[in-house]
Design an enzyme around this catalytic site. Structure first.
Site, PDB file in Angstrom:
ATOM      1  N   HIS A   1      31.515  48.778  43.424  1.00  0.00           N
ATOM      2  CA  HIS A   1      30.653  47.953  42.569  1.00  0.00           C
ATOM      3  C   HIS A   1      31.388  47.446  41.329  1.00  0.00           C
ATOM      4  O   HIS A   1      30.751  47.128  40.323  1.00  0.00           O
ATOM      5  CB  HIS A   1      29.412  48.728  42.122  1.00  0.00           C
ATOM      6  CG  HIS A   1      28.741  49.490  43.218  1.00  0.00           C
ATOM      7  ND1 HIS A   1      27.887  48.889  44.104  1.00  0.00           N
ATOM      8  CD2 HIS A   1      28.845  50.786  43.611  1.00  0.00           C
ATOM      9  CE1 HIS A   1      27.464  49.794  44.974  1.00  0.00           C
ATOM     10  NE2 HIS A   1      28.038  50.937  44.711  1.00  0.00           N
TER      11      HIS A   1
ATOM     12  N   SER B   1      53.545  28.566  29.815  1.00  0.00           N
ATOM     13  CA  SER B   1      53.487  29.996  30.069  1.00  0.00           C
ATOM     14  C   SER B   1      53.638  30.831  28.806  1.00  0.00           C
ATOM     15  O   SER B   1      52.921  31.798  28.616  1.00  0.00           O
ATOM     16  CB  SER B   1      54.567  30.390  31.068  1.00  0.00           C
ATOM     17  OG  SER B   1      55.839  30.032  30.553  1.00  0.00           O
TER      18      SER B   1
END
Lengths: 433, 433, 433, 433
Positions: A144, A265
């Site tokens: 979950h 980046s």
């Protein structure tokens, strides 16, 4: 099909040039077989092979089709222009267009399958290599989305390997499903053409004869083929989703490889987006969308209609090209995926040992403490971790009631990660043999 | 699932009673295996079998679940009430709910498959029987709904047989796909339970161990399972559509069996509706609609989530129950289908021999007439049939130009139906062996 | 439909009792209208209303249907038993079963829509309330799962509100689409029944007359209806996915409400699973799976066939019941969702100011630094944050080159969160008016 | 998209040239708005319009993208090359790529909608014209493919008109759904760009501002758009199926227009295949297959991800191009459809009056004969028609028991076709106003 998501090898299978080449081969093999049983003269059969090394002129064929409105007739006219009208007079005798078209479609699907099989093998090799590399890289297992118990990154790769390996098996079965050819003439009765012709053509084209065709090859075969690609695409999405989760800012257990050249980046070093796996998620939907129309195509009226044709002209190329591209993108992504074991450990320890609470609970019970009391003991220490940021093991070791049931050694042992990895070898042996 | 479209045998597989029975068996076998390796006392394992012949009280379990909000815990509480709290204390040890739930779901799917396999065999038997019965019943083959060349009703049944036989093979493969069980504990590492337990449970439940599970059994297996049912349903629709066409007022080559008792039959004898096959058409859609959600279910977050659960609670029963009902309706429909060979002949002769025009054309060409002249010869006689209602053979025999190329005998020979049926035996041998 | 995912109010719409009640009302209104134009005697019309308060005996009707194999005839027989055979002799005169069945189905869909509209309103109220509550709760916005720039939790709720509000509008349109009735007799020509009858019945049942029916109401209306529910379900999944992400262990910006009583909460306080939203994800798939068969239902043969019937018997109840349940679960989940503003801030600050790097870059450019130099300045400070764990603002303030372009005040200003929230009011006004 | 099923006007919308042109317009309008509020210098805004009549060089842009791996940056670089680097320095300021991409996609969908709306209007005009032409052309209505009661060919066209007219209304609503633009910057907060800019751009591009965007425009709008096209495609299939049935050899109530030039027409005059409508059946599946992925696209992670992108790059062009082609093929097919009223009459009379049996039954009942006796009277005459080929009216007139209840005049009156067409005007008025 859009160029951005396609690779030349697969695209070539669906080019007009390839299609006409296969048509030609079928027609030529038919002539050979017809000559062999004396239906047409041998020299006419031989004459067809004169075009063996000729490249057919797609533009010319298209121009003829614009007039005749019939693609096979257009091609045959073009062929007759090349080998001579007289020599060509027995070409296609006793056949219907479907004999050529359906057999060709299956040849294309078989060739597409062969490429996809190689693609799957590349994906499998990548997964296996990364699984072995990270066999012992500890990582929290999550149910979950919530921390559960420790596992290893190698097991994650291994389960994807096992899933894709099932996909490969299914793909091979699907390839078999569509490896049939039919040269059975109008309504499939062989009234106008001998079954031996079909046998010869199929052997030459790497197919087996369709046991019973009705001018067309039955479309349940194709429905199964596209359904199989849909399942493989779904497995691909499964892997992609795992990587997207791992690359989340808060998780950062892995990142898609980001080449030095890629813009932006380093000014925003946290901003490396999992664009490959997001793309794979979308591509999976594109592959899957062919499944329902392929199933709707199964129902044809009586011996044939052409309601399936436009669907196949589209999903034949589009689905195989998309999956081919996607599997290679997937393989490359896996091969280069940057794994961060330190972050994995840091994440696992985010709640300072709480993930071991269930194991401690079990140990207390097994040591004779009642379920209710065990629960209370674990709970009161767990809450100190949760609410005050304490360390779970330290708290347990400082709780006299806990130590009344378990020795300090036993408590510490519950935090040993080896407990969780002791069967990794067993599982790897199951998966990789 | 709605009662109208369900049969008791399949419905029973999905009852709460069956589900709890399977849960129980899994838990009991786990205890046996745990005792065998010394993890729990043998007497506790033995005690579980005390409930062997007890019918679990679904209402009581539901009442407990209403409080605990956890179905497996509710069941275990009920079980403990039966065998004694103390005796039950080692039940479920080291397991997670998924070990029980996923293994149970696969047991149910395997049992459902076994019924569906029988159903398919019934369909196949019916198709084979009718194929043999009508092997030589002449019927016009149609492409695009338009008369093409003769075929036989037996070939129609035979091709449905071949298609459904492929469906049966696929179904058996799909059954194998979901014949796995998993008892691997939290996140699937076997940290809390030995792999030998899984091996024992699977053997007892008729399954093989899932090579690598992650608390859950991977859902690509189920996607493939439901995709396979979708393909079978599409083949069913293919057959149903053929019958619906045959029963059209203007065609009337077959009718669904209409029992004497059915109201309204004789005051409007033309009004017998193909309600079974129309129904089968709709049922095919219902089966097929499970395919996409089953594929969407493949992607789970990390080691597990429960997004798949509500989908499976629905499509597990609904799809197998619907297909079970539909296949039996299909089989019954085929078994009793009333065939009208006379109407088949009458339909074929609607255009007084015109369906042979292509054969005549070919014969003229082969007799040395140019393609253009052959075409003109056929055309001028065909138009007399089409526009003036003449008989094609008679016209040809009265055309001196035709007789210059072909003898009267040769012309007549072109109308020989044996020409079209000469390979029926060959095809039957291919299909039925 | 399974009880676990259904609510009584919606389920009742699809009960046999409700269905027969609607059938009855339609038949009774038809009699009134027929009497009004003198087609049947007034007293026979009046007599039908004798059954007004009678509860029909479903079991008896089923028993009759088991014999007659016709549901409407079975009902009419039962009705005649109640009001008298003689009195009932004009009931259903001039009508076909479809007049009753199709009109009833639309009445049910309209009623189902009315409930779903209320459900949507509950969802909207919850979203609006939570949006206002967290209008200024700062949270990092994420693209690709990666931190981007700040936003507020209120904006998240507000965008879901706007999406669901579009859903509500669509739902109302969809309700209008299926708010038609037809009482047009066999093949819809009104040959056997006057159009005024249809007008009367529709008015009484809250419908408008279908402008042109063919014994059946055209199914494009229903296709649009189910497609609309599918879009709403997809929006629901969108919300559910957001919550599932927020509840991840590493993110923990929100949690589904977890009542004290729910087992296991405090021994593993980190283990609170987003089970409601995972469930909603699956339920969305179940709603969506009705879309394709509803579209396949549009094509009927000539004036009618019943291929659509089995599909509608299933998706009519199942889809509306599932969506009704899901929307209420969604609303409850939103109403009680526990929000953790502190964790939101902590997450945003995980990379110590790096999310502001783009703003600093822009400021440098605007201050006259070249793009390349600006980039280098930001980059060298960003990398110290990323690699050495420094604070971005501190680093910038210590960089002489940065301060040569921007004053310390200007640098600090770039970290002001008010910059990002300055248009929240504007957006809220757009959404909530 | 494949050339065979595409038309230039729609294809042009999706060309790179059109895309870049829209990008350019958005960027230029943004600059204007930015200058108007003083964010950028007016001369820079003006400079952008220098490129107004320049054709962008797609190959060059592609070459830049091959290096930068970012399409919008590639375009902006190309634009700067044209208008000058210095002049271009404020282009795109404060924006994100999505502002351009999403707004452009919606502009394309709006333009595609405008073409589709024209297409629908062409279909409607054709249907209306044919409806009026054949308003009184008697034809047997069929339920379940079985003769029921008479109707007219005009009513068939009229119901398709009504269905397609609903489709047009839905299409206009769908167009409105995707007529929004967004220029809201990163995560949609307008932090970096003023809402007035968005307002200006949207006005210029014929859109309305998206009330709340999150860097991306919410995808429920697109799901609804593609769902709507799916419903329209289904209606198209409905019409196509009717024609395919009418053209069946045994029915032959209509034929697709077959130009003189089309090969093979007269040698096999019965062999005119409904290839257009079969093709439309397949194209409907292709349009419909975009619905599910469009719905799966609704769920995006947090403020955005790009999983939807590859899907939209495919279904955006493919679905609109396919539907555009299909609707025009449909319109052309309807316009030229050859109707055979004589065959319609012949078909209706196939069972020599039996279709009137229900009316006779009703008349007998109304004349006081008991239901059972009426039924027997009709039955014994009907069976003579069915089994011995007698004429129903003649038989009834020869049955003394019938004549005891009904006069010969009354019997004959039951065969009056005017009875069935008396409300055609009413229905036409409902449909066409």
């Amino acid at each position: 099909m859009i160029p951005r998501y396609s690779r030349p090898e697969m695209t070539a299978i669906w080019s007009p040039e390839t299609k006409f080449r296969i048509w030609y081969e079928i027609e030529a093999h038919v002539c050979d077989a017809q000559a062999a049983i004396g239906v047409i003269p041998q020299e006419n059969a031989d004459a067809v092979w004169k075009a063996k090394d000729v490249e057919f002129d797609v533009a010319k064929i298209d121009a003829i089709e614009a007039v005749t409105k019939h693609d096979v007739i257009a091609f045959l006219t073009h062929l007759a222009d090349i080998i001579g009208n007289d020599e060509a007079r027995f070409v296609h005798q006793g056949m219907t267009s479907s004999d050529v078209l359906d057999t060709t479609f299956n040849v294309q699907l078989v060739r597409a399958s062969d490429i996809l099989i190689k693609d799957m093998e590349r994906v499998l090799a990548a997964l296996k290599s990364r699984a072995l590399e990270h066999k012992d890289t500890i990582r929290i297992g999550r149910s979950h989305g919530i921390h559960a118990e420790p596992t290893t990154m190698g097991l994650t790769f291994a389960r994807f390997y096992a899933e894709m390996d099932r996909g490969l098996t299914r793909l091979k079965t699907a390839r078999d499903e569509i490896s049939t050819g039919a040269v059975s003439g109008a309504v499939g009765t062989f009234a106008n053409i001998d079954p031996s012709v079909e046998a010869h053509v199929c052997e030459k084209m790497g197919l087996t004869p369709e046991p019973i065709s009705t001018q067309v090859i039955p479309r349940d075969r194709h429905a199964m083929f596209f359904a199989t690609l849909g399942v493989i695409a779904s497995s691909m999405e499964n892997i992609a989703t795992e990587v997207r989760h791992m690359q989340r800012t808060e998780v950062l257990e892995a990142e898609e490889f980001f080449s030095k050249g890629q813009k932006g980046s380093s000014a925003m070093p946290h901003k490396r987006n999992p664009v490959l796996t997001e793309n794979l998620t979308g591509l999976a939907r594109l592959v899957r969308m062919s499944v329902t129309p392929a199933m709707e195509n199964v129902t044809l009226w009586h011996e044939r209609d052409i309601s399936h044709s436009s669907v196949e002209r589209t999903i034949g190329p589009d689905t195989t090209i998309t999956l081919n591209f996607a599997l290679n993108r997937l393989a490359g992504m896996i091969e280069k995926l940057v794994i961060y074991p330190d972050n994995m450990l840091a994440n696992m320890n985010k709640f300072r040992g709480l993930v071991m609470s269930q194991r401690v609970l079990l140990a207390l019970t097994q040591a004779g403490v009642s379920r209710e009391d065990s629960y209370k003991l674990v709970q009161r220490n767990a809450m100190k971790v949760w609410e005050e940021g304490k360390d779970f093991q330290t708290e347990l070791l400082g709780d006299a009631d806990v130590l009344a049931a378990l020795s300090a050694e036993e408590v510490k042992e519950k935090f040993d990660l080896g407990y969780h990895t002791k069967h990794v070898d067993t599982i790897f042996k199951r998966v990789f043999g």
